[in-house]
Design a protein around this motif. Structure first.
Motif, PDB file in Angstrom:
ATOM      1  N   PHE A  65       0.831  -1.206   0.000  1.00  0.00           N
ATOM      2  CA  PHE A  65       0.000   0.000   0.000  1.00  0.00           C
ATOM      3  C   PHE A  65       0.866   1.256   0.000  1.00  0.00           C
ATOM      4  CE2 PHE A  65      -1.940   3.410   2.495  1.00  0.00           C
ATOM      5  CZ  PHE A  65      -3.058   3.680   1.723  1.00  0.00           C
ATOM      6  N   SER A 121       1.293   4.002  -3.017  1.00  0.00           N
ATOM      7  CA  SER A 121       1.046   5.419  -2.750  1.00  0.00           C
ATOM      8  C   SER A 121       2.242   6.269  -3.132  1.00  0.00           C
ATOM      9  CB  SER A 121       0.705   5.614  -1.266  1.00  0.00           C
ATOM     10  OG  SER A 121      -0.457   4.899  -0.915  1.00  0.00           O
ATOM     11  N   TRP A 154       2.284   5.982  -7.335  1.00  0.00           N
ATOM     12  CA  TRP A 154       1.159   6.513  -8.106  1.00  0.00           C
ATOM     13  C   TRP A 154       0.550   7.780  -7.528  1.00  0.00           C
ATOM     14  CZ3 TRP A 154       1.467   4.461 -12.579  1.00  0.00           C
ATOM     15  CH2 TRP A 154       1.842   3.131 -12.737  1.00  0.00           C
ATOM     16  N   LEU A 155       0.742   8.022  -6.223  1.00  0.00           N
ATOM     17  CA  LEU A 155       0.195   9.223  -5.600  1.00  0.00           C
ATOM     18  C   LEU A 155       1.289  10.191  -5.173  1.00  0.00           C
ATOM     19  CD1 LEU A 155      -2.676   7.682  -3.415  1.00  0.00           C
ATOM     20  CD2 LEU A 155      -2.844   8.747  -5.673  1.00  0.00           C
ATOM     21  N   HIS A 168       3.503  10.064  -2.844  1.00  0.00           N
ATOM     22  CA  HIS A 168       3.733  10.237  -1.421  1.00  0.00           C
ATOM     23  C   HIS A 168       5.191   9.949  -1.095  1.00  0.00           C
ATOM     24  CE1 HIS A 168      -0.784   9.536  -0.287  1.00  0.00           C
ATOM     25  NE2 HIS A 168      -0.589  10.604  -1.040  1.00  0.00           N
ATOM     26  N   SER A 177      -3.943  -4.510  -7.216  1.00  0.00           N
ATOM     27  CA  SER A 177      -3.732  -3.305  -8.033  1.00  0.00           C
ATOM     28  C   SER A 177      -5.038  -2.836  -8.671  1.00  0.00           C
ATOM     29  CB  SER A 177      -2.683  -3.577  -9.112  1.00  0.00           C
ATOM     30  OG  SER A 177      -3.178  -4.481 -10.091  1.00  0.00           O
ATOM     31  N   TYR A 209      -6.941  -1.178  -5.850  1.00  0.00           N
ATOM     32  CA  TYR A 209      -6.305   0.111  -5.571  1.00  0.00           C
ATOM     33  C   TYR A 209      -6.681   1.148  -6.628  1.00  0.00           C
ATOM     34  CZ  TYR A 209      -2.631   3.393  -4.226  1.00  0.00           C
ATOM     35  OH  TYR A 209      -1.953   4.506  -3.810  1.00  0.00           O
ATOM     36  N   TYR A 210      -6.787   0.708  -7.859  1.00  0.00           N
ATOM     37  CA  TYR A 210      -7.139   1.617  -8.956  1.00  0.00           C
ATOM     38  C   TYR A 210      -8.524   2.222  -8.751  1.00  0.00           C
ATOM     39  CZ  TYR A 210      -8.435   3.080 -13.679  1.00  0.00           C
ATOM     40  OH  TYR A 210      -8.877   3.791 -14.772  1.00  0.00           O
ATOM     41  N   THR A 233     -10.286   2.352  -5.869  1.00  0.00           N
ATOM     42  CA  THR A 233     -10.539   2.940  -4.557  1.00  0.00           C
ATOM     43  C   THR A 233      -9.660   4.144  -4.233  1.00  0.00           C
ATOM     44  OG1 THR A 233      -9.012   1.346  -3.543  1.00  0.00           O
ATOM     45  CG2 THR A 233     -11.350   0.754  -3.617  1.00  0.00           C
ATOM     46  N   LYS A 234      -8.470   4.213  -4.798  1.00  0.00           N
ATOM     47  CA  LYS A 234      -7.537   5.274  -4.432  1.00  0.00           C
ATOM     48  C   LYS A 234      -7.219   6.243  -5.569  1.00  0.00           C
ATOM     49  CE  LYS A 234      -7.040   3.759  -0.242  1.00  0.00           C
ATOM     50  NZ  LYS A 234      -7.556   4.539   0.912  1.00  0.00           N
ATOM     51  N   LEU A 235      -7.283   5.773  -6.795  1.00  0.00           N
ATOM     52  CA  LEU A 235      -6.923   6.615  -7.932  1.00  0.00           C
ATOM     53  C   LEU A 235      -8.172   7.185  -8.602  1.00  0.00           C
ATOM     54  CD1 LEU A 235      -4.125   4.396  -9.543  1.00  0.00           C
ATOM     55  CD2 LEU A 235      -3.884   6.202  -7.837  1.00  0.00           C
ATOM     56  N   HIS A 236      -8.008   8.339  -9.191  1.00  0.00           N
ATOM     57  CA  HIS A 236      -9.106   8.989  -9.904  1.00  0.00           C
ATOM     58  C   HIS A 236      -8.651   9.238 -11.336  1.00  0.00           C
ATOM     59  CE1 HIS A 236     -11.174   9.554  -6.066  1.00  0.00           C
ATOM     60  NE2 HIS A 236     -10.015   9.980  -5.565  1.00  0.00           N
TER      61      HIS A 236
END
Length: 232
Positions: free
Chosen positions: A109, A113, A116-117, A119, A176, A179-180, A182-185
């Motif tokens: 996780f 993050s 792709w985010l 962090h 993955s 995650y796509y 639920t977390k990515l837009h």
């Protein structure tokens, strides 16, 4: 033949996915597109450096004597008795991949993050510890599954041991996807293709890593237990 497959198959899959992603994002005028000259340079390095080194290594390896079996091997394959449901190959493979993935679930996780985010990630010492735990888990799970398989007189453990720990890559790819959503837009098709393309590359590499660890540990285990047998 084995050397050619080793030097071309995995790099070929990775290069094909990378080239397709680069072509797709180039039509979107994205800065992530790789120039054609860079792709050609990668091909030159692949066939000019990687493949020749693979053949040199294989040549040196084939000059060494083949590993000896600890016991005499019967040339006629032994008939395998009927197996119980819980020793089914597909079921054992799918179950065997759960624990290795669970060992790295939390860390995955944070890595996702970070990638792709964007962090910040700084726990590299803990990441190395998780990697060691992953390798130990792959070895232990595959050895236990192989032991049960041999107890039921099923001698076909080679590829099964590889797929048992390697199946954790399937759970990584499923995660993955979760995650796509639920977390990515991500809205654009090119961006989604870019994400899944790189996740496929990561999952293939993860499959080869965990599968190799599972097979190597199982090979050592089987060699050790049969070497301890006293057969006249």
């Amino acid at each position: 033949k084995i050397t050619l497959i080793s030097g071309v198959l995995f790099p070929g899959i990775i290069f094909s996915i990378f080239a397709v992603l680069s072509i797709v994002v180039s039509f979107q005028d994205s800065t992530a597109a790789v120039p054609i000259t860079t792709l050609l340079a990668l091909v030159v390095l692949w066939f000019g450096v990687s493949v020749p080194l693979m053949y040199i290594g294989s040549f040196q390896s084939f000059k060494n004597p083949a590993p000896e079996f600890p016991v005499r091997i019967n040339k006629i394959p032994r008939e395998i008795p009927a197996q119980p449901l819980y020793n089914n190959a597909l079921l054992a493979i799918l179950v065997g991949g759960v624990l290795p993935f669970a060992a790295i679930f939390i860390e995955i996780f944070f890595i996702f993050s970070s990638v792709w985010l964007h962090h910040f990630y700084a726990l590299f010492s803990f990441l190395f510890l998780v990697f060691i735990i992953l390798m130990i888990t792959c070895a232990e799970v595959t050895i236990v599954m192989c032991y049960f398989q041999l107890c039921y007189e099923d001698w076909r453990w080679w590829w099964r041991s590889y797929l048992t720990s390697g199946s954790s890559a399937l759970y990584l790819f499923i995660y993955s996807i979760v995650y796509y959503f639920t977390k990515l837009h991500i809205i654009k098709f090119a961006s989604a293709l870019y994400y899944y393309g790189y996740m496929v590359i990561i999952c293939i590499a993860f499959f080869l890593l965990t599968g190799t660890m599972g097979f190597a540990s199982t090979y050592f285990f089987v060699h050790t237990i049969y070497a301890s047998l006293k057969i006249d």
